[in-house]
Design a protein around this motif. Structure first.
Motif, PDB file in Angstrom:
ATOM      1  N   ASP A   4       0.751  -1.274   0.008  1.00  0.00           N
ATOM      2  CA  ASP A   4       0.016   0.059  -0.001  1.00  0.00           C
ATOM      3  C   ASP A   4       0.758   1.299   0.044  1.00  0.00           C
ATOM      4  N   GLN A   5       0.337   2.375  -0.523  1.00  0.00           N
ATOM      5  CA  GLN A   5       0.827   3.604  -0.198  1.00  0.00           C
ATOM      6  C   GLN A   5       0.373   4.386   1.030  1.00  0.00           C
ATOM      7  N   VAL A   6       1.183   4.801   1.885  1.00  0.00           N
ATOM      8  CA  VAL A   6       0.863   5.306   3.038  1.00  0.00           C
ATOM      9  C   VAL A   6       1.304   6.717   3.413  1.00  0.00           C
ATOM     10  N   GLY A   7       0.799   7.334   3.824  1.00  0.00           N
ATOM     11  CA  GLY A   7       1.043   8.903   4.169  1.00  0.00           C
ATOM     12  C   GLY A   7       0.756   9.325   5.582  1.00  0.00           C
ATOM     13  N   LEU A   8       1.311  10.413   6.138  1.00  0.00           N
ATOM     14  CA  LEU A   8       1.041  10.829   7.406  1.00  0.00           C
ATOM     15  C   LEU A   8       0.803  12.240   7.586  1.00  0.00           C
ATOM     16  N   ILE A   9      -0.161  12.561   8.199  1.00  0.00           N
ATOM     17  CA  ILE A   9      -0.625  13.876   8.460  1.00  0.00           C
ATOM     18  C   ILE A   9      -0.732  14.066  10.006  1.00  0.00           C
ATOM     19  N   LEU A  10      -0.162  15.145  10.585  1.00  0.00           N
ATOM     20  CA  LEU A  10      -0.231  15.590  11.891  1.00  0.00           C
ATOM     21  C   LEU A  10      -0.982  16.710  11.877  1.00  0.00           C
ATOM     22  N   PHE A  11      -1.685  16.955  12.964  1.00  0.00           N
ATOM     23  CA  PHE A  11      -2.698  17.973  13.093  1.00  0.00           C
ATOM     24  C   PHE A  11      -2.805  18.475  14.562  1.00  0.00           C
ATOM     25  N   GLY A  12      -3.215  19.729  14.693  1.00  0.00           N
ATOM     26  CA  GLY A  12      -3.433  20.532  16.016  1.00  0.00           C
ATOM     27  C   GLY A  12      -4.083  21.587  15.551  1.00  0.00           C
ATOM     28  N   THR A  13      -3.653  22.797  16.037  1.00  0.00           N
ATOM     29  CA  THR A  13      -4.484  24.139  15.427  1.00  0.00           C
ATOM     30  C   THR A  13      -4.505  24.107  13.803  1.00  0.00           C
ATOM     31  N   ARG A  14      -3.309  23.604  13.421  1.00  0.00           N
ATOM     32  CA  ARG A  14      -3.196  23.313  11.943  1.00  0.00           C
ATOM     33  C   ARG A  14      -2.754  22.080  11.542  1.00  0.00           C
ATOM     34  N   PRO A  15      -3.114  21.465  10.293  1.00  0.00           N
ATOM     35  CA  PRO A  15      -2.714  20.110   9.886  1.00  0.00           C
ATOM     36  C   PRO A  15      -1.394  20.513   8.950  1.00  0.00           C
ATOM     37  N   TYR A  16      -0.634  19.433   8.861  1.00  0.00           N
ATOM     38  CA  TYR A  16       0.509  19.272   8.093  1.00  0.00           C
ATOM     39  C   TYR A  16       0.733  17.971   7.611  1.00  0.00           C
ATOM     40  N   LEU A  17       1.532  17.936   6.422  1.00  0.00           N
ATOM     41  CA  LEU A  17       1.582  16.679   5.760  1.00  0.00           C
ATOM     42  C   LEU A  17       3.150  16.427   6.050  1.00  0.00           C
ATOM     43  N   GLN A  18       3.186  15.250   6.981  1.00  0.00           N
ATOM     44  CA  GLN A  18       4.505  15.036   7.559  1.00  0.00           C
ATOM     45  C   GLN A  18       5.169  14.052   6.383  1.00  0.00           C
ATOM     46  N   ALA A  19       4.420  12.934   5.992  1.00  0.00           N
ATOM     47  CA  ALA A  19       5.032  12.175   4.889  1.00  0.00           C
ATOM     48  C   ALA A  19       3.865  11.924   3.887  1.00  0.00           C
ATOM     49  N   PRO A  20       4.280  12.110   2.687  1.00  0.00           N
ATOM     50  CA  PRO A  20       3.226  11.967   1.369  1.00  0.00           C
ATOM     51  C   PRO A  20       3.103  10.530   1.130  1.00  0.00           C
ATOM     52  N   LEU A  21       2.317  10.188   0.494  1.00  0.00           N
ATOM     53  CA  LEU A  21       1.905   8.894   0.076  1.00  0.00           C
ATOM     54  C   LEU A  21       3.133   8.234  -0.587  1.00  0.00           C
ATOM     55  N   THR A  22       3.599   7.012   0.120  1.00  0.00           N
ATOM     56  CA  THR A  22       4.707   6.214  -0.343  1.00  0.00           C
ATOM     57  C   THR A  22       4.714   4.865   0.177  1.00  0.00           C
ATOM     58  N   THR A  23       5.279   4.054  -0.663  1.00  0.00           N
ATOM     59  CA  THR A  23       5.418   2.614  -0.227  1.00  0.00           C
ATOM     60  C   THR A  23       6.707   2.311   0.946  1.00  0.00           C
ATOM     61  N   ASP A  24       7.336   3.549   1.086  1.00  0.00           N
ATOM     62  CA  ASP A  24       8.337   3.303   1.976  1.00  0.00           C
ATOM     63  C   ASP A  24       7.917   3.347   3.378  1.00  0.00           C
TER      64      ASP A  24
END
Length: 321
Positions: free
Chosen positions: A129-149
């Motif tokens: 699968d391609q997995v990505g990571l979003i961290l959010f608090g007051t604002r959201p940030y894309l920490q890791a784009p969709l990737t197979t890594d």
């Protein structure tokens, strides 16, 4: 490990010998050249003209042997290596607001630390699968784009810190960022139903520009299915208000609108059960694939054959004319 792609080419080895013994000698055609001194040429001399020196024969044998070896296409096979295979597109949105520092799920570990451990194991199980990571608090940030890594995504999750995105909670904006990222590359969007967002929080939406319900409707229109997870102990209010504002109704509506499910995790074991349940609901859409790198070796015997063919053709010995 050495490997021959076309081993059946060795059947060509006896071809020159077969041609020599089965084909009739070439017959002269047309008018012959008259030599007045032909009678003066001795019989022994004629035999010398048709005799090939042994070193030259050896060269021709070596050339033919090398050509046959090159024709078998020898290769060196390396160790098997995994091939990234695109299955589902799966985004994790993790709350890193101030309340995630509450240590009420597993001993002295904070909620975020428990999530990092359990969600990290979940990420490593998503092979293909391609997995990505979003961290959010007051604002959201894309920490890791969709990737197979998967290792990199897991590392970014482990490096997340409380308050890195602000102390409040913007659930709607986190969903909006997920939709934006999935729409930014429509050419790579898989079939509808293969795009999933897992949103984990311990609070209610009290920041951001987009209301959670509106974001959920946009996600449903984009084909994004959302699984929501509410974390924290049953008695959250005892932690001086740090985590006593979990809005389960909103999380349930988000899951219902998008076709997902809502889960409640009050401790580490319950959170592990939640991710195991999601694994069953959203199995990896692609099986792990492997390949073995190949180094072609046929140019070496082919080059050696070409080099040896030069002296074999240009050979001029005392007994050759």
């Amino acid at each position: 490990m050495i490997h021959f792609e076309w081993p059946w080419m060795v059947l060509l080895l006896p071809l020159p010998w077969l041609l020599k013994h089965w084909l009739p000698p070439a017959q002269p055609q047309g008018a012959a050249l008259f030599l007045p001194f032909a009678a003066m040429v001795g019989a022994g001399t004629t035999a010398l003209v048709h005799t090939m020196p042994s070193p030259r024969k050896v060269l021709f044998v070596l050339v033919w042997l090398l050509l046959v070896i090159a024709a078998t296409r020898p290769q060196w096979l390396g160790d098997p290596q995994p091939v990234p295979a695109t299955g589902r597109r799966l985004l994790l949105a993790v709350d890193v607001s101030g309340s995630m520092a509450t240590p009420d799920m597993a001993g002295d570990l904070s909620r975020l630390q428990v999530v990092q451990k359990v969600a990290g194991d979940f990420i490593q199980r998503r092979h293909g699968d391609q997995v990505g990571l979003i961290l959010f608090g007051t604002r959201p940030y894309l920490q890791a784009p969709l990737t197979t890594d998967l290792d990199t995504v897991g590392q970014f999750l482990n490096e997340a810190a409380i308050g890195i995105a602000g102390r409040q909670t913007a659930i709607g904006d986190a969903i909006g960022l997920a939709i934006k990222r999935l729409r930014s590359d429509p050419g790579k969007t898989p079939h509808k139903g293969d795009t999933v967002l897992i949103l984990l929080t311990d609070g209610s939406s009290n920041a951001g520009a987009m209301p959670p319900d509106e974001a959920a409707r946009l996600a449903a229109a984009a084909g994004l299915r959302i699984y929501t997870i509410g974390v924290g102990s049953e008695s959250q209010s005892e932690f001086m208000g740090l985590g006593g504002d979990l809005d389960e109704d909103t999380l349930k509506r988000i899951a219902q609108i998008t076709g997902g499910e809502y889960f409640r995790a009050t401790d580490a074991d319950a959170l592990e059960d939640v991710y195991a349940r999601i694994d069953k609901l959203e199995p990896s859409a692609a099986k792990a694939q492997w390949y073995r790198p190949r180094d072609e070796w046929f140019p070496w015997p082919l080059g050696a054959a070409l080099l040896l063919s030069l002296p074999a053709v240009l050979w001029r010995g005392r007994r050759w004319s």
